[in-house]
Design a protein around this motif. Sequence first.
Motif, PDB file in Angstrom:
ATOM      1  N   MET A 157     -10.902  23.362  -4.123  1.00 26.58           N
ATOM      2  CA  MET A 157     -11.586  22.169  -4.383  1.00 26.58           C
ATOM      3  C   MET A 157     -11.087  21.768  -5.974  1.00 26.58           C
ATOM      4  O   MET A 157     -11.053  22.816  -6.809  1.00 26.58           O
ATOM      5  N   PHE A 158     -10.521  20.630  -6.309  1.00 26.63           N
ATOM      6  CA  PHE A 158     -10.053  20.402  -7.683  1.00 26.63           C
ATOM      7  C   PHE A 158     -11.321  20.281  -8.707  1.00 26.63           C
ATOM      8  O   PHE A 158     -12.374  19.613  -8.110  1.00 26.63           O
ATOM      9  N   ARG A 159     -11.150  20.715  -9.691  1.00 28.98           N
ATOM     10  CA  ARG A 159     -12.114  20.449 -10.843  1.00 28.98           C
ATOM     11  C   ARG A 159     -11.891  19.211 -11.524  1.00 28.98           C
ATOM     12  O   ARG A 159     -12.842  18.251 -11.688  1.00 28.98           O
ATOM     13  N   LEU A 160     -10.636  18.613 -11.577  1.00 29.78           N
ATOM     14  CA  LEU A 160     -10.301  17.295 -12.209  1.00 29.78           C
ATOM     15  C   LEU A 160      -9.939  16.159 -11.146  1.00 29.78           C
ATOM     16  O   LEU A 160      -9.084  16.561 -10.484  1.00 29.78           O
ATOM     17  N   THR A 161     -10.213  14.996 -11.331  1.00 29.77           N
ATOM     18  CA  THR A 161      -9.857  13.996 -10.496  1.00 29.77           C
ATOM     19  C   THR A 161      -9.406  12.869 -11.633  1.00 29.77           C
ATOM     20  O   THR A 161     -10.376  12.515 -12.312  1.00 29.77           O
ATOM     21  N   LEU A 162      -8.249  12.174 -11.164  1.00 26.05           N
ATOM     22  CA  LEU A 162      -7.791  11.078 -11.793  1.00 26.05           C
ATOM     23  C   LEU A 162      -7.893   9.741 -11.095  1.00 26.05           C
ATOM     24  O   LEU A 162      -7.423   9.848  -9.790  1.00 26.05           O
ATOM     25  N   PHE A 163      -9.049   8.926 -11.081  1.00 28.15           N
ATOM     26  CA  PHE A 163      -9.060   7.787 -10.361  1.00 28.15           C
ATOM     27  C   PHE A 163      -8.057   6.701 -11.046  1.00 28.15           C
ATOM     28  O   PHE A 163      -7.882   6.514 -12.125  1.00 28.15           O
ATOM     29  N   GLN A 164      -7.343   6.189  -9.914  1.00 24.39           N
ATOM     30  CA  GLN A 164      -6.095   5.175 -10.325  1.00 24.39           C
ATOM     31  C   GLN A 164      -6.158   4.068  -9.234  1.00 24.39           C
ATOM     32  O   GLN A 164      -6.581   4.239  -8.200  1.00 24.39           O
ATOM     33  N   ARG A 165      -5.117   3.366  -9.586  1.00 26.12           N
ATOM     34  CA  ARG A 165      -4.747   2.106  -8.761  1.00 26.12           C
ATOM     35  C   ARG A 165      -3.125   2.306  -8.449  1.00 26.12           C
ATOM     36  O   ARG A 165      -2.415   2.736  -9.059  1.00 26.12           O
ATOM     37  N   ASP A 166      -2.850   1.502  -7.305  1.00 31.94           N
ATOM     38  CA  ASP A 166      -1.558   1.577  -6.780  1.00 31.94           C
ATOM     39  C   ASP A 166      -0.985   0.520  -7.868  1.00 31.94           C
ATOM     40  O   ASP A 166      -1.539  -0.643  -8.580  1.00 31.94           O
ATOM     41  N   ASP A 167       0.360   0.902  -8.270  1.00 36.47           N
ATOM     42  CA  ASP A 167       1.073  -0.096  -9.137  1.00 36.47           C
ATOM     43  C   ASP A 167       0.471  -0.285 -10.530  1.00 36.47           C
ATOM     44  O   ASP A 167       0.051  -1.674 -11.005  1.00 36.47           O
ATOM     45  N   CYS A 168      -0.136   0.565 -11.147  1.00 41.37           N
ATOM     46  CA  CYS A 168      -0.853   0.468 -12.409  1.00 41.37           C
ATOM     47  C   CYS A 168      -0.222   1.191 -13.498  1.00 41.37           C
ATOM     48  O   CYS A 168      -0.099   2.385 -13.539  1.00 41.37           O
TER      49      CYS A 168
END
Length: 77
Positions: A1-12
């Motif tokens: 399991m990853f400790r860090l998560t980057l929340f993002q959008r397509d074409d951002c």
Amino acid sequence: MFRLTLFQRDDCHLCDLALEVLAQARVPEFESVFIDGDDDLEARYGTRVPVLRDGDSGIELEWPFGVEQLRAWLARG
């Protein structure tokens, strides 16, 4: 399991910039989560993306951030 998560959008373009900062800071591993189409994530992160989240502490780093700010955030212990 990853400790860090980057929340993002397509074409951002801001998300692309955040990915460049993560690369420059040599962040080892993180999970990318695209919020598009997920009602819960869109409600939570909507216009805030990109957001980097520490899964251990739940602390989030919101854009804008630079290399030094990111390194300090990662080293906060």
